[in-house]
Design a protein around this motif. Sequence first.
Motif, PDB file in Angstrom:
ATOM      1  N   UNK A 137       1.016  -1.057  -0.117  1.00 32.74           N
ATOM      2  CA  UNK A 137       0.115   0.081  -0.205  1.00 32.74           C
ATOM      3  C   UNK A 137       1.204   1.246   0.162  1.00 32.74           C
ATOM      4  N   UNK A 138       2.216   1.001  -0.348  1.00 26.58           N
ATOM      5  CA  UNK A 138       2.978   2.014   0.421  1.00 26.58           C
ATOM      6  C   UNK A 138       3.752   2.409   1.136  1.00 26.58           C
ATOM      7  N   UNK A 139       3.454   1.647   2.522  1.00 32.67           N
ATOM      8  CA  UNK A 139       4.463   2.181   3.861  1.00 32.67           C
ATOM      9  C   UNK A 139       5.863   1.875   3.366  1.00 32.67           C
ATOM     10  N   UNK A 140       6.178   2.235   4.233  1.00 35.40           N
ATOM     11  CA  UNK A 140       8.092   2.724   4.196  1.00 35.40           C
ATOM     12  C   UNK A 140       8.205   1.224   4.977  1.00 35.40           C
ATOM     13  N   UNK A 141       9.516   0.659   4.497  1.00 37.51           N
ATOM     14  CA  UNK A 141       9.358  -0.845   5.302  1.00 37.51           C
ATOM     15  C   UNK A 141       9.684  -0.297   6.866  1.00 37.51           C
ATOM     16  N   UNK A 142       9.933   0.529   7.851  1.00 41.37           N
ATOM     17  CA  UNK A 142       9.929   0.683   9.042  1.00 41.37           C
ATOM     18  C   UNK A 142       7.949   1.106   9.275  1.00 41.37           C
ATOM     19  N   UNK A 143       7.506   1.996   8.492  1.00 38.07           N
ATOM     20  CA  UNK A 143       5.762   1.943   8.650  1.00 38.07           C
ATOM     21  C   UNK A 143       5.346   0.428   8.910  1.00 38.07           C
ATOM     22  N   UNK A 191      16.637  -7.822   7.563  1.00 34.52           N
ATOM     23  CA  UNK A 191      15.783  -8.413   6.871  1.00 34.52           C
ATOM     24  C   UNK A 191      14.476  -7.336   6.458  1.00 34.52           C
ATOM     25  N   UNK A 192      14.731  -5.824   6.488  1.00 25.55           N
ATOM     26  CA  UNK A 192      13.499  -5.229   5.373  1.00 25.55           C
ATOM     27  C   UNK A 192      14.744  -4.365   4.846  1.00 25.55           C
TER      28      UNK A 192
END
Lengths: 266, 243
Positions: A168-174, A250-251
Amino acid sequence: METDYIAISYGQLALAALLIVVNVGLSATLRLGLGQSLLIAALRMVVQLLLIGFVLEWLFTQDNALIILAIALVMTAIAGIAAVNRTQRRFAGIYWHSLLSVLAASALVTGFAMVGIIRVQPWYDPQYLIPMLGMVLGNTLNGISLGLDRFMEGLITQRDQVETLLALGATRWEAAHPQVRNAIRVGMIPTINSMMVMGLVSLPGMMTGQILAGANPIDAVRYQIVIMFMIAAGAALGIFGVVLLAYRRLLSPDHQLRLDYLEETQ
Amino acid sequence: MYCREAAALNRLSAEFIDREPKMEPNQPLLAVENLSRQLSERWLWRGVSFELVPGDCVGLVAPSGAGKTLLMRNLALLDPIQQGDVRFEGKTPSEWGLPTYRSQVMMVPQRAIALDGTVQDNLAQVFDLDIYRQRRFDPTILQTWLQKLGRGPDFLNLQGTRLSGGEAQIMALLRALQLNPRVLLLDEPTASLDAATTAQVESLLHDWLQHSSRACLLTSHDTEQIRRVTHRQINLGEFGKRL
């Protein structure tokens, strides 16, 4: 050193070793199949402790900072490796992550305690440095094991959710920070639990030892308090470091969940 | 005060850009070149090349296990690209930045995953993501879409994790549509839906594609649906056989 305590002879040690018969008997009666591992564990414990006794006796006579730091480094490395050995999954670089986190956390905390709190002269006095570092390492190791394990399992069980967010467009942190948070929380639980009941349910080993050796209980308690704060801070730093490093691995920077890096251990 | 005005201005311009994408005629939205995918030693498909131009709705067909989902995951960059090139409006995903790219080229997986809370929470909370911070959740457009799908407004109050497979698929489709992507990658979008709802989803998709700057790539096990909905097909099996 004053010796107002009863020294234990080898004969008395052998008597104590008889207590293992309780465990072996129980295992045999209930067919737990633990007999062999119990004996091996008991043997290892005795041999390792006797050896370390000799090492410490030698070490405490040393006055060379380099030798003492080398020993401290070896202890740290063993802790770093042991922390990973207990996880269910691995990825390339996991040992380095663990070593780095254990080293940074224990060096910071122990260094601060030696120089800033207890103000030992010289700061590397092995009689203080080695046991305190050992206490911090033991607990940091547990925290790192738990935190790492939970982080990897969390990513696996929540894989669909993490990837849904990424898509959906989240960053890896989100997408993954709930897993990071959860892993750090789980890693900290044992330390928090043990602080909660300390003195009520458990009399900590170090304090008991000091009291047996004839120290004033109030002094022993003060040392224990310092140690507990060191342990809590060391574990927190170590877990935080190792989980963040694993997160970065891992991300990927391309905001991908790289579970293909994970390998299950047998 | 200044900050608030600047933010409002930003939001306005963001909406403006959303509605009026500057398009060169015939420039492909999504260009795929020579894409290949390997699982351990075996090539699943190799040399996949195609373009999606605005208004396109393309069907991706292949026997089960040929790697349709993996191709979609590659196009959404959820898996790293092993070989080949994907471009959206001429720029690679890394040039866009992955979150931006994925907000434009959006995959809706076959297994719809509900986040915490009600359907409405699910739809609203994606606007908390950094990439959409200048946009707002818009319930009115959702009401229109829900009506087209034959669901009442109370659908929004259902608990996300208790939805049936079909309801979750609807929720996931709406969650993606409201974000206004330019390219939709739909993996079996109606697999868990009954015939009537399937027809409604197809018609909603048809309406959505009327917007001149959008395109869609879709897989379906239902060959009739592929024929009904898509303008042309890419047979992924062909790219596997050539090996």
